[in-house]
Write a protein that holds these residues in place. Structure first.
Motif, PDB file in Angstrom:
ATOM      1  N   UNK A  99       1.082  -1.155  -0.260  1.00  0.00           N
ATOM      2  CA  UNK A  99      -0.471  -0.184  -0.009  1.00  0.00           C
ATOM      3  C   UNK A  99       0.757   1.030   0.178  1.00  0.00           C
ATOM      4  N   UNK A 100       0.464   2.541  -0.461  1.00  0.00           N
ATOM      5  CA  UNK A 100       1.275   3.327  -0.758  1.00  0.00           C
ATOM      6  C   UNK A 100       0.781   4.885  -0.246  1.00  0.00           C
ATOM      7  N   UNK A 101       1.153   4.392   1.259  1.00  0.00           N
ATOM      8  CA  UNK A 101       0.220   5.396   2.511  1.00  0.00           C
ATOM      9  C   UNK A 101       1.065   7.529   2.072  1.00  0.00           C
ATOM     10  N   UNK A 102      -0.584   7.565   1.542  1.00  0.00           N
ATOM     11  CA  UNK A 102      -1.262   8.915   1.274  1.00  0.00           C
ATOM     12  C   UNK A 102      -0.785   9.588   0.125  1.00  0.00           C
ATOM     13  N   UNK A 103      -1.047   8.505  -0.863  1.00  0.00           N
ATOM     14  CA  UNK A 103      -1.016   8.051  -2.023  1.00  0.00           C
ATOM     15  C   UNK A 103      -2.729   8.666  -2.135  1.00  0.00           C
ATOM     16  N   UNK A 104      -2.983   9.195  -4.078  1.00  0.00           N
ATOM     17  CA  UNK A 104      -4.403   9.195  -4.279  1.00  0.00           C
ATOM     18  C   UNK A 104      -4.059   8.235  -5.309  1.00  0.00           C
ATOM     19  N   UNK A 105      -4.127   8.510  -6.154  1.00  0.00           N
ATOM     20  CA  UNK A 105      -4.920   7.735  -7.833  1.00  0.00           C
ATOM     21  C   UNK A 105      -3.561   7.727  -8.616  1.00  0.00           C
ATOM     22  N   UNK A 106      -2.732   9.040  -8.564  1.00  0.00           N
ATOM     23  CA  UNK A 106      -1.681   9.459  -9.157  1.00  0.00           C
ATOM     24  C   UNK A 106      -0.454   9.471  -7.803  1.00  0.00           C
ATOM     25  N   UNK A 107      -0.449   8.641  -7.872  1.00  0.00           N
ATOM     26  CA  UNK A 107       0.913   8.554  -6.365  1.00  0.00           C
ATOM     27  C   UNK A 107       1.591   9.602  -6.540  1.00  0.00           C
ATOM     28  N   UNK A 108       1.923  10.969  -5.404  1.00  0.00           N
ATOM     29  CA  UNK A 108       2.938  12.340  -5.957  1.00  0.00           C
ATOM     30  C   UNK A 108       3.279  12.134  -4.295  1.00  0.00           C
ATOM     31  N   UNK A 109       2.800  11.766  -3.715  1.00  0.00           N
ATOM     32  CA  UNK A 109       3.605  12.233  -2.756  1.00  0.00           C
ATOM     33  C   UNK A 109       4.077  10.783  -2.111  1.00  0.00           C
ATOM     34  N   UNK A 110       4.435  11.088  -0.067  1.00  0.00           N
ATOM     35  CA  UNK A 110       4.733  10.737   0.802  1.00  0.00           C
ATOM     36  C   UNK A 110       3.875   9.941   1.878  1.00  0.00           C
ATOM     37  N   UNK A 111       4.604   9.544   2.248  1.00  0.00           N
ATOM     38  CA  UNK A 111       5.803   8.261   1.768  1.00  0.00           C
ATOM     39  C   UNK A 111       5.689   6.882   0.826  1.00  0.00           C
ATOM     40  N   UNK A 112       4.268   7.496   0.166  1.00  0.00           N
ATOM     41  CA  UNK A 112       3.661   6.423  -0.454  1.00  0.00           C
ATOM     42  C   UNK A 112       5.023   5.921  -1.933  1.00  0.00           C
ATOM     43  N   UNK A 113       5.335   7.594  -2.415  1.00  0.00           N
ATOM     44  CA  UNK A 113       6.765   7.484  -3.275  1.00  0.00           C
ATOM     45  C   UNK A 113       7.771   6.212  -3.451  1.00  0.00           C
ATOM     46  N   UNK A 114       8.106   6.648  -1.875  1.00  0.00           N
ATOM     47  CA  UNK A 114       9.459   5.952  -1.563  1.00  0.00           C
ATOM     48  C   UNK A 114       8.675   4.463  -1.912  1.00  0.00           C
ATOM     49  N   UNK A 115       7.854   3.879  -1.120  1.00  0.00           N
ATOM     50  CA  UNK A 115       7.066   2.575  -1.086  1.00  0.00           C
ATOM     51  C   UNK A 115       7.565   2.381  -1.610  1.00  0.00           C
ATOM     52  N   UNK A 116       6.943   3.323  -3.658  1.00  0.00           N
ATOM     53  CA  UNK A 116       6.905   2.210  -4.418  1.00  0.00           C
ATOM     54  C   UNK A 116       8.240   2.001  -4.603  1.00  0.00           C
ATOM     55  N   UNK A 117       9.430   3.270  -5.110  1.00  0.00           N
ATOM     56  CA  UNK A 117      10.632   2.909  -5.356  1.00  0.00           C
ATOM     57  C   UNK A 117      11.666   1.963  -4.468  1.00  0.00           C
ATOM     58  N   UNK A 118      10.922   1.913  -3.600  1.00  0.00           N
ATOM     59  CA  UNK A 118      11.443   0.328  -2.751  1.00  0.00           C
ATOM     60  C   UNK A 118      11.400  -0.325  -3.176  1.00  0.00           C
ATOM     61  N   UNK A 119       9.364  -0.538  -3.518  1.00  0.00           N
ATOM     62  CA  UNK A 119       9.015  -2.388  -3.791  1.00  0.00           C
ATOM     63  C   UNK A 119       9.991  -2.388  -5.255  1.00  0.00           C
ATOM     64  N   UNK A 120       9.742  -0.924  -6.105  1.00  0.00           N
ATOM     65  CA  UNK A 120      10.584  -2.000  -7.424  1.00  0.00           C
ATOM     66  C   UNK A 120      12.159  -2.045  -7.635  1.00  0.00           C
ATOM     67  N   UNK A 121      12.757  -1.103  -6.147  1.00  0.00           N
ATOM     68  CA  UNK A 121      14.119  -2.051  -5.958  1.00  0.00           C
ATOM     69  C   UNK A 121      14.531  -3.290  -5.615  1.00  0.00           C
ATOM     70  N   UNK A 122      13.574  -4.772  -4.732  1.00  0.00           N
ATOM     71  CA  UNK A 122      12.988  -5.292  -4.302  1.00  0.00           C
ATOM     72  C   UNK A 122      13.154  -6.073  -5.287  1.00  0.00           C
ATOM     73  N   UNK A 123      12.000  -5.838  -6.295  1.00  0.00           N
ATOM     74  CA  UNK A 123      12.169  -6.998  -6.929  1.00  0.00           C
ATOM     75  C   UNK A 123      13.090  -6.855  -8.087  1.00  0.00           C
ATOM     76  N   UNK A 124      14.243  -6.086  -8.376  1.00  0.00           N
ATOM     77  CA  UNK A 124      15.569  -5.938  -9.332  1.00  0.00           C
ATOM     78  C   UNK A 124      15.891  -6.486  -8.364  1.00  0.00           C
ATOM     79  N   UNK A 125      16.350  -6.690  -6.991  1.00  0.00           N
ATOM     80  CA  UNK A 125      17.128  -7.899  -5.960  1.00  0.00           C
ATOM     81  C   UNK A 125      17.465  -8.782  -6.925  1.00  0.00           C
ATOM     82  N   UNK A 126      15.698  -8.923  -7.026  1.00  0.00           N
ATOM     83  CA  UNK A 126      15.339 -10.391  -7.164  1.00  0.00           C
ATOM     84  C   UNK A 126      15.759 -11.602  -8.326  1.00  0.00           C
TER      85      UNK A 126
END
Length: 301
Positions: A273-300
């Motif tokens: 879940x991208x906390x604090x984000x609306x449909x088009x996510x531009x808010x924190x901490x959700x945007x960093x949560x999205x970046x972290x999720x992408x980084x985790x996928x790449x590491x796999x």
């Protein structure tokens, strides 16, 4: 540049990710010239194909694609017919099913020249496109979606549309209208709740008025095809694992609509879940949560 207008709404820490912008390339599909924005990374282990929804195009998605590129992915972002810089000789003939055919062929074409793992990242309506293309082609390694809006679900249809009537008889109503007026084009904002594209009203207005994105006119036949489209049932899904990265404060497509669909998918699934984000996510901490999720996928990989 298109992406600069959207990138300025991201937190300062992410605004520099898209500096320099994408490389514009073109791919011919049938009689359509498809614009594909790219961040080429030969050293990357993984490629991402990012898919926009009804109010977007590569210019809107690029600030997010640039974040993925900064994390180490090679990224491709096509403009689907009617949107962005893709050229369609007969816009009134465009249908939702054609979008899926195009994307399946694009995946096949890309995999034929590059066998690195391929992830589909679908934003908004692009989530179901990614899901369906992954199932059909069998060539995708993972699906990441910010939303899984199944047009076959009346609750989902009601959430996506501006008018409650579209939650019930929409497919039959639009099919009847389309039989005589399918080529007539209407602004997508007449049907979609563009006011809730973002929690930021300035950003929502930008999306709704963008002639390459939320300001386009779509054929009635496209709307009829979308609202009546029978996606692969989640119990019959034969694609890779699905990661749902849903904005927690989405006022357009409530998270529960996507979660209910995801829970039925016959594959490994995960929710971030991208906390604090609306449909088009531009808010924190959700945007960093999205970046972290992408980084985790790449590491796999």
């Amino acid at each position: 540049m298109d992406f600069d207008r959207y990138g300025r709404f991201l937190p300062t820490a992410y605004q520099g990710a898209s500096t320099g912008g994408p490389e514009s390339t073109y791919w011919t599909w049938r009689d359509t010239t498809v614009h594909v924005a790219r961040a080429v990374r030969p050293e990357s282990n993984v490629r991402v194909l990012a898919l926009h929804g009804a109010g977007g195009y590569s210019g809107l998605l690029w600030p997010y694609a640039a974040i993925a590129a900064r994390e180490g992915f090679e990224v491709m972002c096509p403009d689907l017919p009617l949107y962005g810089d893709t050229v369609v000789p007969d816009p009134s003939s465009v249908r939702y099913g054609g979008w899926l055919d195009l994307l399946c062929d694009l995946v096949v074409a890309e995999k034929s020249i590059d066998d690195r793992p391929l992830i589909l990242f679908g934003a908004s309506m692009g989530g179901m496109l990614a899901y369906e293309v992954a199932h059909r082609t069998g060539l995708v390694d993972k699906v990441i979606a910010t939303c899984l809006l199944d047009p076959g679900d009346p609750v989902a249809r009601r959430a996506a549309a501006r008018f409650d009537i579209l939650g019930g008889p929409a497919p039959q109503l639009l099919r009847a209208v389309s039989s005589v007026a399918g080529r007539i084009r209407v602004p997508v904002r007449w049907m979609a709740d563009m006011a809730n594209m973002s929690l930021n009203s300035e950003l929502s207005n930008l999306c709704a008025g963008d002639p390459k994105g939320g300001g386009v006119a779509v054929p009635v036949g496209f709307l009829a095809d979308f609202f009546g489209y029978a996606h692969t049932r989640p119990e019959e899904y034969d694609g890779p694992s699905v990661l749902l990265t849903h904005p927690a404060e989405d006022r357009w497509t409530p998270p529960q609509v996507s979660i209910r669909f995801l829970q039925r998918v016959r594959a490994d699934t995960e929710i971030v879940m991208l906390d604090g984000c609306g449909h088009l996510p531009v808010e924190e901490p959700g945007l960093t949560q999205l970046a972290d999720a992408l980084r985790s996928v790449l590491k796999s990989y």
